[in-house]
Design a protein around this motif. Structure first.
Motif, PDB file in Angstrom:
ATOM      1  N   GLU A 142      29.194  56.838  19.409  1.00 48.14           N
ATOM      2  CA  GLU A 142      28.652  57.035  20.864  1.00 48.14           C
ATOM      3  C   GLU A 142      29.659  56.515  22.100  1.00 48.14           C
ATOM      4  O   GLU A 142      29.988  57.156  22.772  1.00 48.14           O
ATOM      5  CB  GLU A 142      27.362  55.946  21.061  1.00 48.14           C
ATOM      6  CG  GLU A 142      26.327  56.431  20.132  1.00 48.14           C
ATOM      7  CD  GLU A 142      25.416  57.755  21.105  1.00 48.14           C
ATOM      8  OE1 GLU A 142      25.570  58.005  22.121  1.00 48.14           O
ATOM      9  OE2 GLU A 142      25.205  58.787  20.058  1.00 48.14           O
ATOM     10  N   THR A 143      30.400  55.416  21.867  1.00 46.97           N
ATOM     11  CA  THR A 143      31.295  54.661  22.584  1.00 46.97           C
ATOM     12  C   THR A 143      32.179  53.753  22.147  1.00 46.97           C
ATOM     13  O   THR A 143      32.012  53.143  20.883  1.00 46.97           O
ATOM     14  CB  THR A 143      30.597  54.218  24.137  1.00 46.97           C
ATOM     15  OG1 THR A 143      31.440  54.237  24.982  1.00 46.97           O
ATOM     16  CG2 THR A 143      29.826  52.930  23.420  1.00 46.97           C
ATOM     17  N   CYS A 144      33.206  53.282  22.962  1.00 48.66           N
ATOM     18  CA  CYS A 144      34.038  51.894  22.577  1.00 48.66           C
ATOM     19  C   CYS A 144      34.106  50.966  23.626  1.00 48.66           C
ATOM     20  O   CYS A 144      34.156  51.454  24.757  1.00 48.66           O
ATOM     21  CB  CYS A 144      35.378  52.887  21.999  1.00 48.66           C
ATOM     22  SG  CYS A 144      36.645  51.447  21.739  1.00 48.66           S
ATOM     23  N   VAL A 145      33.862  49.692  23.235  1.00 46.87           N
ATOM     24  CA  VAL A 145      33.754  48.694  24.213  1.00 46.87           C
ATOM     25  C   VAL A 145      35.061  47.807  23.778  1.00 46.87           C
ATOM     26  O   VAL A 145      34.908  47.329  22.643  1.00 46.87           O
ATOM     27  CB  VAL A 145      32.388  48.230  24.209  1.00 46.87           C
ATOM     28  CG1 VAL A 145      32.540  46.985  25.321  1.00 46.87           C
ATOM     29  CG2 VAL A 145      31.433  49.195  24.455  1.00 46.87           C
ATOM     30  N   GLU A 146      35.792  47.464  24.668  1.00 45.74           N
ATOM     31  CA  GLU A 146      36.712  46.350  24.458  1.00 45.74           C
ATOM     32  C   GLU A 146      36.081  44.817  25.083  1.00 45.74           C
ATOM     33  O   GLU A 146      35.587  44.880  26.422  1.00 45.74           O
ATOM     34  CB  GLU A 146      38.149  46.695  25.226  1.00 45.74           C
ATOM     35  CG  GLU A 146      38.922  47.628  24.281  1.00 45.74           C
ATOM     36  CD  GLU A 146      40.445  47.828  24.829  1.00 45.74           C
ATOM     37  OE1 GLU A 146      40.615  47.138  25.831  1.00 45.74           O
ATOM     38  OE2 GLU A 146      41.054  48.419  24.010  1.00 45.74           O
ATOM     39  N   CYS A 147      36.096  44.108  24.398  1.00 47.48           N
ATOM     40  CA  CYS A 147      35.381  42.691  25.153  1.00 47.48           C
ATOM     41  C   CYS A 147      36.251  41.496  24.486  1.00 47.48           C
ATOM     42  O   CYS A 147      37.161  41.504  23.608  1.00 47.48           O
ATOM     43  CB  CYS A 147      34.059  42.694  24.594  1.00 47.48           C
ATOM     44  SG  CYS A 147      33.773  42.887  22.764  1.00 47.48           S
ATOM     45  N   SER A 148      35.714  40.336  25.025  1.00 45.70           N
ATOM     46  CA  SER A 148      36.377  39.097  24.674  1.00 45.70           C
ATOM     47  C   SER A 148      35.479  38.003  24.459  1.00 45.70           C
ATOM     48  O   SER A 148      34.621  37.719  25.258  1.00 45.70           O
ATOM     49  CB  SER A 148      37.460  38.554  25.524  1.00 45.70           C
ATOM     50  OG  SER A 148      37.815  37.165  25.225  1.00 45.70           O
ATOM     51  N   ALA A 149      35.038  37.395  23.178  1.00 40.44           N
ATOM     52  CA  ALA A 149      33.892  36.617  23.000  1.00 40.44           C
ATOM     53  C   ALA A 149      34.443  35.227  23.762  1.00 40.44           C
ATOM     54  O   ALA A 149      33.637  34.659  24.275  1.00 40.44           O
ATOM     55  CB  ALA A 149      33.792  36.367  21.503  1.00 40.44           C
ATOM     56  N   LYS A 150      35.592  34.962  23.727  1.00 36.28           N
ATOM     57  CA  LYS A 150      36.152  33.754  24.197  1.00 36.28           C
ATOM     58  C   LYS A 150      35.968  33.652  25.793  1.00 36.28           C
ATOM     59  O   LYS A 150      35.594  32.745  26.309  1.00 36.28           O
ATOM     60  CB  LYS A 150      37.780  33.372  24.003  1.00 36.28           C
ATOM     61  CG  LYS A 150      38.227  32.005  24.352  1.00 36.28           C
ATOM     62  CD  LYS A 150      39.633  31.854  23.874  1.00 36.28           C
ATOM     63  CE  LYS A 150      40.066  30.296  24.344  1.00 36.28           C
ATOM     64  NZ  LYS A 150      41.670  30.239  23.887  1.00 36.28           N
ATOM     65  N   ASN A 151      36.506  34.804  26.504  1.00 38.08           N
ATOM     66  CA  ASN A 151      36.299  34.856  27.976  1.00 38.08           C
ATOM     67  C   ASN A 151      34.583  35.522  28.506  1.00 38.08           C
ATOM     68  O   ASN A 151      34.680  35.810  29.615  1.00 38.08           O
ATOM     69  CB  ASN A 151      37.405  35.836  28.254  1.00 38.08           C
ATOM     70  CG  ASN A 151      38.811  35.039  28.338  1.00 38.08           C
ATOM     71  OD1 ASN A 151      38.806  33.803  28.052  1.00 38.08           O
ATOM     72  ND2 ASN A 151      39.824  35.847  28.447  1.00 38.08           N
ATOM     73  N   LEU A 152      33.811  35.559  27.429  1.00 39.28           N
ATOM     74  CA  LEU A 152      32.497  36.462  27.733  1.00 39.28           C
ATOM     75  C   LEU A 152      32.764  37.549  28.308  1.00 39.28           C
ATOM     76  O   LEU A 152      31.931  38.221  29.383  1.00 39.28           O
ATOM     77  CB  LEU A 152      31.731  35.368  28.588  1.00 39.28           C
ATOM     78  CG  LEU A 152      31.710  33.948  28.182  1.00 39.28           C
ATOM     79  CD1 LEU A 152      30.518  33.216  29.044  1.00 39.28           C
ATOM     80  CD2 LEU A 152      31.075  34.063  26.771  1.00 39.28           C
ATOM     81  N   LYS A 153      33.799  38.510  28.270  1.00 37.87           N
ATOM     82  CA  LYS A 153      34.004  39.751  28.919  1.00 37.87           C
ATOM     83  C   LYS A 153      33.456  40.811  28.132  1.00 37.87           C
ATOM     84  O   LYS A 153      33.751  41.047  26.914  1.00 37.87           O
ATOM     85  CB  LYS A 153      35.708  39.952  28.864  1.00 37.87           C
ATOM     86  CG  LYS A 153      35.983  41.342  29.588  1.00 37.87           C
ATOM     87  CD  LYS A 153      37.592  41.680  29.319  1.00 37.87           C
ATOM     88  CE  LYS A 153      37.892  43.067  29.787  1.00 37.87           C
ATOM     89  NZ  LYS A 153      39.263  43.360  29.585  1.00 37.87           N
ATOM     90  N   ASN A 154      32.559  41.719  29.038  1.00 33.33           N
ATOM     91  CA  ASN A 154      31.707  42.787  28.395  1.00 33.33           C
ATOM     92  C   ASN A 154      30.601  42.396  27.061  1.00 33.33           C
ATOM     93  O   ASN A 154      30.476  43.359  26.459  1.00 33.33           O
ATOM     94  CB  ASN A 154      32.805  43.894  28.085  1.00 33.33           C
ATOM     95  CG  ASN A 154      33.450  44.694  29.155  1.00 33.33           C
ATOM     96  OD1 ASN A 154      33.038  44.481  30.209  1.00 33.33           O
ATOM     97  ND2 ASN A 154      34.433  45.055  28.901  1.00 33.33           N
ATOM     98  N   ILE A 155      30.510  41.368  26.937  1.00 30.60           N
ATOM     99  CA  ILE A 155      29.350  40.824  25.937  1.00 30.60           C
ATOM    100  C   ILE A 155      28.297  41.321  26.229  1.00 30.60           C
ATOM    101  O   ILE A 155      27.397  42.146  25.437  1.00 30.60           O
ATOM    102  CB  ILE A 155      29.357  39.361  25.832  1.00 30.60           C
ATOM    103  CG1 ILE A 155      30.887  38.737  25.602  1.00 30.60           C
ATOM    104  CG2 ILE A 155      28.224  38.847  24.591  1.00 30.60           C
ATOM    105  CD1 ILE A 155      31.628  39.005  24.204  1.00 30.60           C
ATOM    106  N   SER A 156      27.654  41.461  27.252  1.00 29.87           N
ATOM    107  CA  SER A 156      26.281  42.064  27.503  1.00 29.87           C
ATOM    108  C   SER A 156      26.460  43.398  27.488  1.00 29.87           C
ATOM    109  O   SER A 156      25.371  43.998  27.194  1.00 29.87           O
ATOM    110  CB  SER A 156      25.609  41.230  29.069  1.00 29.87           C
ATOM    111  OG  SER A 156      25.730  40.055  29.117  1.00 29.87           O
TER     112      SER A 156
END
Length: 660
Positions: A142-156
């Motif tokens: 469907e899609t691709c999401v880049e995130c960071s668990a440490k910086n809480l980036k794009n988690i939600s």
């Protein structure tokens, strides 16, 4: 809409699957990360789509391959997590994880995939260039999401996209290779357009667009917003707008635009409002809403349903001739997956001289379907969009379930408007002619009916005391030994014999004696083919004597061999008998309106019989001794009382006649 969403996270060890889940829950990066997070459930009121969401973690260290396969089979969406700073974990997406998921999921039910690039805080560049070819190769991604668990980036955002992939999947709507909507999606949207086109002119005007917008999104569009929408279509499509209204091409273009811009939820909201499921098939719950019909109760269309069906007829009767041509009928049923009415329908209801179904015949056929098979009627109303256009909760709101027939008999009144008459008779007795004559077809017109188009039902309207009622005639197959419950269940029985055949009456007599002699169902004997010379029936008694013995009306003469339309008086009599089975009418003719008939009905009515019986009971049992009964004074009082009773009865009856 789904009741819940189950998200599974898979990927190579140490890519951060567990960290992503714990960062979402605690809103901070955990100091100590376990091998695997326990399954968590996010309540519906927390999620944007108001749907409970279950998030499941996978750990190679704690789970077996069998447990992984089970989790894959239960998941609604799978997030394949890789580390953006680890090329090997990216390669494993195509070499291991996608093939593994494909092997353990049903081929017919495609599971959407989300690629998740974690640890974006450790690199300065994006991994999208590496991942893009993978997305183009596999349509289930469907899609691709880049995130960071440490910086809480794009988690939600990650879990929102995962949820959205389940609730508003792209796969059924759009083909990325062709960059076009899929055929099933186009077919569904075309039906929605046709249902929403209330005047059937091929465009959605401002009123229809506003009705559509309010139906799907609970809010109308401002005039400027409507113009903006049409201007977008005008700029991109030559024939998308016509006469300041949106054409089907323009309607489809708008939804293509929504999908290409990632607003799948807009199209899915429309599809689901009009009854479609995730496979773009009309939902069974939408087509067949629950409707309880107790025994001895019947089903009829109510006033709102008739209004809706009238609007559908008017919408497709383009030449305004109060009849539907084959082309108009085909256009009406274009929103159906199949043609529901066959050629036999034209011989079941009234048609015009060209054989086209008239307005009355159209409503009669809907009435017949509702009476005989209410589930099919619900399905048909669903295809036409009844709940949307009539603004009702479901098609069941258009159905009236009548009360038990036993209650009608006890109260000696009914609210029913459809009455069933089962027609019995030997082969060749004239049953089919009797049914077709009810539809206004004489013998010469009946001869043009093909055998394969023959119908065993006929339904039309009759008027009883100024009230319009439907009479449903059903020709019962003449197999005396195998009469089913449905063959016997009716409001009135019609026994047809050929007056010119000496052996025809015997069958009717046997059917009556075996099945209806002790029942409360009123019966009428029909002497068909009365235009031919009448012969003596080879039975123990004549039909007239038989009717007298069993307290039936005398045999009614009938013929359909007429120059014009056959007489309908006999059908009025049948409907009257069905409406008032308790009255035991004894009319000597079939009009039920002349003074003689009314007097006969009054004198034989149960009301008069009850009053007379009570009068005698009071006079002879309570107040009169044995000695008094022998005196002249007693008989004088009785004579005066009887005279007063008769005068009052005549006066009451004159009042009734004047009111008519």
């Amino acid at each position: 809409m789904r009741k819940d969403v189950r998200i599974l996270l898979v990927g190579e060890p140490k890519v951060g699957k567990t960290s992503l889940i714990m960062s979402l829950v605690s809103e901070e990066f955990p100091d100590l990360v376990p091998y695997r997070a326990e399954e968590i459930t996010i309540p519906a009121d927390v999620t944007p789509e108001r749907v409970p969401t279950h998030i499941v973690d996978y750990s190679e260290a704690e789970q077996t391959d069998e447990q992984l396969f089970q989790e894959i089979s239960k998941a609604n969406v799978i997030c394949i997590v890789y580390s953006v700073n680890n090329k090997k974990s990216i390669e494993k997406v195509t070499s291991h994880w996608i093939p593994l998921i494909t092997e353990n999921t049903d081929k017919d039910s495609r599971v959407p995939l989300i690629l998740v690039g974690n640890k974006s805080d450790l690199v300065e560049h994006s991994s999208m260039e590496t991942v893009l070819p993978i997305m183009n190769q596999y349509s289930e991604i469907e899609t691709c999401v880049e995130c960071s668990a440490k910086n809480l980036k794009n988690i939600s955002e990650l879990f929102y996209y995962a949820q959205k992939a389940v609730l508003h999947p792209t796969g059924p709507l759009y083909c990325p290779e062709k960059k076009d909507m899929k055929p099933l999606c186009v077919k569904a949207l075309a039906r929605i357009f046709k249902v929403s086109d209330l005047d059937n002119d091929g465009i959605l005007n401002d009123n229809e667009l506003n009705f559509f917008q309010r139906t799907c999104f609970n809010t109308p569009l401002e005039h400027q917003a409507l113009e903006d929408v049409k201007n977008v279509v005008r700029k991109n499509l030559i024939d998308g707008v016509h006469d300041n209204g949106l054409t089907l091409k323009g309607f489809l273009f708008l939804h293509m635009l929504f999908i290409q811009r990632g607003r799948h939820e807009t199209t899915w909201t429309v599809l689901r409002r009009f009854g479609y499921d995730d496979d773009l098939e009309l939902n069974q719950d939408y087509l067949f809403p629950p409707l309880k019909v107790p025994p001895d109760c019947t089903t009829e269309l109510n006033y709102n349903a008739y209004l809706f069906l009238q609007s559908v007829f008017d919408k497709h009767d383009k030449d305004r001739d109060c009849a539907l041509s084959p082309e108009e009928l085909e256009d009406l049923f274009d929103v159906f997956p199949y043609m529901p009415w066959g050629a036999d329908v034209n011989n079941t209801v009234c048609t015009n001289e060209r054989g086209w179904i008239t307005y009355q015949g159209y409503l009669s056929q809907w009435t017949l379907t509702t009476y005989l098979d209410v589930q099919r009627c619900l399905e048909y109303l669903g295809y036409l969009g009844y709940s949307i256009i009539a603004e009702q909760e479901s098609q069941a709101d258009g159905i009236t379930v009548t009360r038990d027939k036993k209650i009608d008999l006890q109260k000696k009144q009914t609210q029913r408007s459809v009455f069933r008459c089962n027609v019995f008779g030997e082969v060749g007795s004239g049953k089919s002619g009797f049914l077709q004559a009810f539809l206004g077809r004489n013998l010469s017109r009946q001869k043009t009916i093909k055998e394969e188009h023959r119908s065993y039902y006929a339904i039309s309207t009759t008027y009883v005391y100024g009230q319009e009622k439907y009479l449903l005639l059903h020709e019962v197959f003449p197999d005396f030994d195998y009469l089913s419950d449905s063959d016997l269940a009716c409001d009135v029985v019609c026994l047809v014999y050929d007056a010119s055949n000496p052996y025809s009456f015997e069958y009717c007599a046997k059917v009556f004696k075996q099945y209806f002699m002790d029942s409360k169902t009123p019966c009428m004997m029909i002497a068909a083919k009365s235009d031919l010379p009448e012969v003596k029936q080879m039975y123990g008694c004549s039909p007239l004597e038989f009717c007298r013995r069993h307290k039936m009306p005398p045999p009614q003469s009938f013929t359909c061999n007429t120059a014009g339309d056959p007489s309908r008086e006999i059908y009025t009599k049948l409907t009257t008998m069905a409406m008032y089975p308790h009255a035991r009418l004894r009319c000597m003719c079939t009009c039920n309106r002349c003074t003689f008939c009314l007097c006969q009905n009054f004198l034989n009515s149960e009301l008069l019989q009850t009053v007379r019986a009570k009068f005698y009971a009071v006079m002879l049992r309570r107040h009169v001794s044995q000695a008094d009964r022998k005196s002249a004074t007693f008989w004088l009082r009785a004579s005066v009382g009887a005279t007063v009773f008769a005068v009052l009865g005549v006066a009451m009856y004159r009042v009734l006649l004047k009111s008519r």
